[in-house]
Write an enzyme that holds these catalytic residues in place. Sequence first.
Site, short mmCIF file in Angstrom:
data_model
loop_
_atom_site.label_atom_id
_atom_site.label_comp_id
_atom_site.label_asym_id
_atom_site.label_seq_id
_atom_site.Cartn_x
_atom_site.Cartn_y
_atom_site.Cartn_z
N SER A 56 -80.47 -65.63 -35.29
CA SER A 56 -80.55 -67.08 -35.96
C SER A 56 -79.41 -67.94 -35.07
CB SER A 56 -79.81 -67.17 -37.46
OG SER A 56 -78.68 -66.18 -37.65
N ASP A 348 -72.46 -72.79 -42.77
CA ASP A 348 -72.51 -72.14 -43.73
C ASP A 348 -72.00 -70.72 -44.21
OD1 ASP A 348 -73.87 -70.59 -42.06
OD2 ASP A 348 -75.90 -71.30 -42.43
N HIS A 351 -72.90 -69.38 -39.90
CA HIS A 351 -73.43 -69.87 -38.41
C HIS A 351 -72.24 -70.97 -38.33
CE1 HIS A 351 -76.99 -68.48 -40.43
NE2 HIS A 351 -77.12 -67.98 -39.25
#
Length: 382
Positions: A56, A348, A351
Amino acid sequence: MAAGGGAPPVVAVLMTVAVVVLSAVSSSTVSGQDDDPAPAAAACARRPVVFAFGDSNTDTGGVAAGLGYYYPLPEGRVFFRRSTGRLCDGRLVIDYLCESLNMSYLSPYLEAVGSDFTGGANFAISGSSTLPRNVPFALHVQVQQFLHFKQRSLDLIAHGGGTAPVDADGFRNALYLIDIGQNDLSAAFGSGAPYDDVVHQRIPAIVSEIKDAIMTLYYNGAKNFWVHGTGPLGCLPQKLAAPRPDDSDLDDSGCLKTLNDGAYELNAQLCAACDGLRSQLRGATIVCTDVLLIKYDLIANHTAYGFEEPLMACCGYGGPPYNYNANVSCLGPGFRVCEDGTKFVSWDGVHYTDAANAVVAAKILSGQFSTPKMPFDYFCQA
């Protein structure tokens, strides 16, 4: 140095670069700029082609395209001002690196509509790891997807059935960027395995998979590699918010020393493997970048970079000190989001924010944290 130790002083030249990039962030946000990257200061001598593999931290929309996930605003609220499939309020490090090459952002390989693969493709998928290797979308699977993409492209050219976005020269001269391992390391510690087992068994297995990916790509024509180590796992709000018996494992920056020491070991073993491959793979350039040192310095010296909250998520639930709740993540029922993400390092809890990614990218582009010390655009110069 150990990841849990004190960070080195901020280097003045890096601060200057970071300020320039952050200024670009602010101006683009104010002007409502669209998806086109701003012109870079330096241009490549030939058209840059980049193929990215990872999780991610590098996924520009692959998981959204591949699994149908939708991440609404506030994801993407900065710069893009719409959902892009990125787990961030704006741009990722890979986006800033593409901007530095004056090229378009990488389209996810799995995106069927509107993709432009003339500058390469992004095979990174959120949640990916190196092991187990044959499950979607492990690093090994991503490499196999790339090999399919390359073969189809060359077949189209050879049989005259159409034009391909990348030709043989493009594949040969492309940069192959690999940024993966954070999810593996997180799972290893989450399993309750003893630290020695993580260092001597789990990490070598992770590094072996990354090494195998590099070798597979090399023997299929790749020669330019840019490998990112993992970041300071122990500084993530997600990890810090987990129950712990006491604070004895916290370092001076408020990060978990054991997890950061594990990240340091992963990076040390990874860069050692890259050193070995450089002497083994003739004609290959393999750059290993110490992302842990970059990100830890950002957190330890956050005020010098203009950040106020190094360890609290901008988007989450629970409020200070970490604003992270495993049961109510960003976008979960009742979540709350900060007004100004430029004051936060973490978006978050896992990240980074667009603003933090800008600083990380600037440091990567400085070349000071890479072995060997190569400019990021080395692969597209004559």
